[in-house]
Write a protein that holds these residues in place. Structure first.
Motif, short mmCIF file in Angstrom:
data_model
loop_
_atom_site.label_atom_id
_atom_site.label_comp_id
_atom_site.label_asym_id
_atom_site.label_seq_id
_atom_site.Cartn_x
_atom_site.Cartn_y
_atom_site.Cartn_z
N ARG A 1 0.84 -1.22 0.00
CA ARG A 1 0.00 0.00 0.00
C ARG A 1 0.87 1.26 0.00
N ASN A 2 1.90 1.27 0.84
CA ASN A 2 2.79 2.44 0.91
C ASN A 2 3.54 2.65 -0.39
N LEU A 3 3.98 1.56 -1.02
CA LEU A 3 4.68 1.68 -2.30
C LEU A 3 3.75 2.20 -3.39
N ARG A 4 2.51 1.72 -3.41
CA ARG A 4 1.55 2.22 -4.41
C ARG A 4 1.29 3.70 -4.21
N ARG A 5 1.14 4.11 -2.96
CA ARG A 5 0.89 5.52 -2.64
C ARG A 5 2.09 6.38 -3.08
N GLU A 6 3.29 5.90 -2.78
CA GLU A 6 4.50 6.62 -3.17
C GLU A 6 4.62 6.71 -4.69
N ARG A 7 4.27 5.63 -5.38
CA ARG A 7 4.31 5.62 -6.84
C ARG A 7 3.39 6.70 -7.41
N ILE A 8 2.18 6.77 -6.88
CA ILE A 8 1.20 7.77 -7.34
C ILE A 8 1.72 9.18 -7.10
N GLU A 9 2.27 9.43 -5.92
CA GLU A 9 2.78 10.77 -5.62
C GLU A 9 3.91 11.17 -6.57
N ARG A 10 4.81 10.23 -6.84
CA ARG A 10 5.93 10.53 -7.75
C ARG A 10 5.43 10.75 -9.18
N LEU A 11 4.48 9.93 -9.60
CA LEU A 11 3.92 10.07 -10.94
C LEU A 11 3.21 11.41 -11.09
N GLU A 12 2.48 11.82 -10.07
CA GLU A 12 1.78 13.11 -10.12
C GLU A 12 2.76 14.27 -10.24
N ARG A 13 3.91 14.17 -9.61
CA ARG A 13 4.90 15.24 -9.73
C ARG A 13 5.36 15.39 -11.17
N ILE A 14 5.48 14.27 -11.89
CA ILE A 14 5.85 14.35 -13.31
C ILE A 14 4.66 14.87 -14.11
N GLU A 15 3.48 14.32 -13.87
CA GLU A 15 2.28 14.72 -14.62
C GLU A 15 1.99 16.21 -14.49
N GLU A 16 2.18 16.74 -13.30
CA GLU A 16 1.88 18.14 -13.05
C GLU A 16 3.04 19.07 -13.39
N ASN A 17 4.10 18.49 -13.98
CA ASN A 17 5.25 19.25 -14.44
C ASN A 17 5.86 20.10 -13.34
N GLU A 18 5.99 19.51 -12.14
CA GLU A 18 6.54 20.22 -10.99
C GLU A 18 8.05 20.13 -10.89
N VAL A 19 8.69 19.39 -11.79
CA VAL A 19 10.11 19.09 -11.65
C VAL A 19 10.86 19.37 -12.95
N SER A 20 12.19 19.45 -12.82
CA SER A 20 13.03 19.59 -14.00
C SER A 20 13.09 18.25 -14.72
N PHE A 21 13.64 18.24 -15.93
CA PHE A 21 13.74 16.99 -16.67
C PHE A 21 14.66 16.01 -15.95
N ALA A 22 15.75 16.48 -15.40
CA ALA A 22 16.68 15.60 -14.68
C ALA A 22 15.99 14.98 -13.47
N GLU A 23 15.25 15.78 -12.72
CA GLU A 23 14.51 15.26 -11.57
C GLU A 23 13.41 14.30 -12.05
#
Length: 149
Positions: free
Chosen positions: A63-85
């Motif tokens: 459950r924790n890994l799935r939650r973490e996966r979603i949070e990380r994916l959302e950071r990419i989807e919402e364009n909150e990070v640089s390309f390297a990040e």
């Protein structure tokens, strides 16, 4: 990060075969806590079956890994990070997916499925025994127009 780069990263993490050849991260931060992920997965995989006392721990980890996966994916989807990040996040998402695949192959669902298969086989054997014992499964003699399954 440019839009096409973001789309490339999202395509990469959502690709069906993304985990092929990927390794489980040695350590990963999950919900703000550093976790020795590779060690945990290998420890669980070494056992033939997950002991009853460990099932809750494994389910909580999934459950924790799935939650973490979603949070990380959302950071990419919402364009909150640089390309390297974004690349670093994509690699970690694929590593999380690899760990989840390994843990899912041992999960209670597999144990439950096996138990259900065993119960179904037991019922079939029992019904065959009863039909024979009651003389209703005598290889076709008697019974006339009875439908056989």
């Amino acid at each position: 990060m440019k839009e096409y780069q973001r789309k490339q990263l999202l395509e990469r993490v959502n690709r069906e075969a993304a985990t092929v050849g990927a390794s489980i991260p040695d350590r990963i931060e999950v919900q703000g806590e550093e976790v020795p992920l590779q060690e945990f997965v290998f420890e669980i995989k070494r056992r033939e079956a997950v002991p009853a006392g460990e099932r809750d721990r494994v389910e909580r980890a999934k459950r924790n890994l799935r939650r973490e996966r979603i949070e990380r994916l959302e950071r990419i989807e919402e364009n909150e990070v640089s390309f390297a990040e974004g690349e670093r996040l994509a690699d970690s998402i694929i590593g999380i997916d690899r760990a989840l695949d390994a843990l899912e192959s041992l999960g209670p669902a597999d144990l439950q499925s096996e138990e259900q298969r065993q119960e179904a086989a037991d019922r079939k054997r029992w019904m065959r025994f009863l039909r024979k014992a009651l003389g209703r499964d005598d290889g076709g003699s008697g019974g006339g127009s009875r439908t056989r399954f």
